[in-house]
Enzyme design. Structure first.
Site, PDB file in Angstrom:
ATOM      1  N   HIS A 170     -25.942 -28.052  20.815  1.00 25.53           N
ATOM      2  CA  HIS A 170     -25.539 -26.711  21.186  1.00 25.53           C
ATOM      3  C   HIS A 170     -23.936 -27.154  21.388  1.00 25.53           C
ATOM      4  CE1 HIS A 170     -29.471 -25.681  22.833  1.00 25.53           C
ATOM      5  NE2 HIS A 170     -29.007 -24.703  23.007  1.00 25.53           N
ATOM      6  N   ASN A 202     -25.853 -36.631  21.168  1.00 23.07           N
ATOM      7  CA  ASN A 202     -26.036 -35.557  21.767  1.00 23.07           C
ATOM      8  C   ASN A 202     -26.886 -35.542  22.905  1.00 23.07           C
ATOM      9  OD1 ASN A 202     -26.657 -32.633  21.882  1.00 23.07           O
ATOM     10  ND2 ASN A 202     -28.475 -33.010  21.062  1.00 23.07           N
TER      11      ASN A 202
END
Length: 325
Positions: A170, A202
């Site tokens: 994201h 991440n």
């Protein structure tokens, strides 16, 4: 008089030839597509049905902020567009970093890079109230899905990430959008994703940075966040610098070498403070303090080709990366 008639005849002839050439060219182009002779069939778009593809415009258009309205939300479109426009004004209070293929969602705004199939930048506006826990909002209800507002030629697909070794990372963090289920759902469009190393980045250090940004809402009345990819040069064995990055999937989604995040906090008395971070897209020691990744904001601007918070004069910032100016 004879010269004038000759001139008119020449102009008329040239106009006829030009228009005829245009008609022949358009006919040939259409015929080539229908016969499946387009070279795209043998390239990265071999998985796209070219025959059913809408034609590209002869002249492009520029839109500062195109409201994103998925087909499933077409009812009450007028009120939704109105509320989205108001929210966009709030999010982009301090300026657009760039105006390339801007997409406005209900709770964040992004600029899409059609060549690399990831965003140039994603902008968010956070407050303490908008981040409050809501039992009705759940990430488990969300699904990663292609952004149908992007032309199929330039769109990333879930298949691009499959077995690539990278997470769908994201840019606008899902945890930043808890006010409505639709807000968090929209963060799962692939236009808001970029290939990120999973373990060590991440799921770890980048996640720490996202949590740090959310924690700033306890200090500032408003927090404005801009996030995006970077493709930075590296010196190779021959002593020269090269920009090298991997691409994944049939659509050649670019894997950024680094990611940036620039944050501006606004106090109750409208004082402004900025923090700027760059992290390499690689496993990072989870014990490394986030301050290790703070950089001068202008270094990100030069690397990204963007101007962040351009409505704020830098001499109006009380602090940059914790240092009083």
């Amino acid at each position: 008089m004879r010269k004038l008639k000759k001139l008119i005849l020449n102009v008329s002839t040239l106009t006829t030839i030009g228009f005829g050439g245009y008609i022949i060219g358009k006919y040939s182009e259409q015929k080539r597509h229908l016969n499946g002779e387009d070279e795209c069939r043998n390239g990265i778009f071999s998985n796209v049905n070219i025959k059913g593809m809408p034609g590209l415009p002869l002249f492009g258009t520029v839109s500062a902020a195109t409201a994103f309205v998925p087909s499933e939300t077409e009812t009450n479109m007028g009120s939704k567009l109105s509320s989205t426009a108001a929210r966009v004004s709030e999010i982009m209070k301090y300026g657009f970093p760039g105006l390339d293929n801007v997409r406005s969602f209900e709770d964040f705004v992004l600029s899409y890079d059609r060549r690399n199939r990831v965003a140039h930048w994603v902008f968010e506006h956070l407050t303490k109230d908008r981040l409050e826990y809501n039992a009705e909002i759940s990430r488990s209800k969300c699904e990663f899905k292609p952004d149908l507002s992007i032309h199929p030629f330039f769109r990333a697909d879930n298949s691009d990430y499959k077995r690539s070794g990278y997470d769908r990372g994201h840019l606008a963090a899902a945890g930043n959008h808890k006010l409505h289920q639709n807000h968090i759902d929209q963060t799962f469009y692939l236009s808001n994703m970029a290939p990120q190393v999973g373990r060590g980045f991440n799921r770890d250090s980048w996640n720490r940075l996202e949590k740090h940004v959310r924690s700033l809402t306890k200090i500032y009345k408003n927090v404005y966040v801009c996030t995006g990819p970077l493709y930075l040069p590296k010196k190779e064995a021959d002593g020269k610098k090269y920009v090298r990055y991997e691409v994944i999937g049939a659509n050649h989604v670019a894997v950024p070498t680094h990611f940036y995040k620039i944050v501006v906090g606004e106090t109750d008395d409208l004082k402004l403070e900025m923090e700027a971070f760059v992290m390499p897209n690689t496993p990072i020691d989870d014990n490394a303090p986030l301050t290790n990744f703070q950089v001068p904001p202008e270094s990100i601007e030069r690397a990204a080709g963007l101007l962040f918070f351009d409505k704020i004069s830098r001499d109006k910032l009380c602090k940059i990366n914790g240092k009083v100016r």
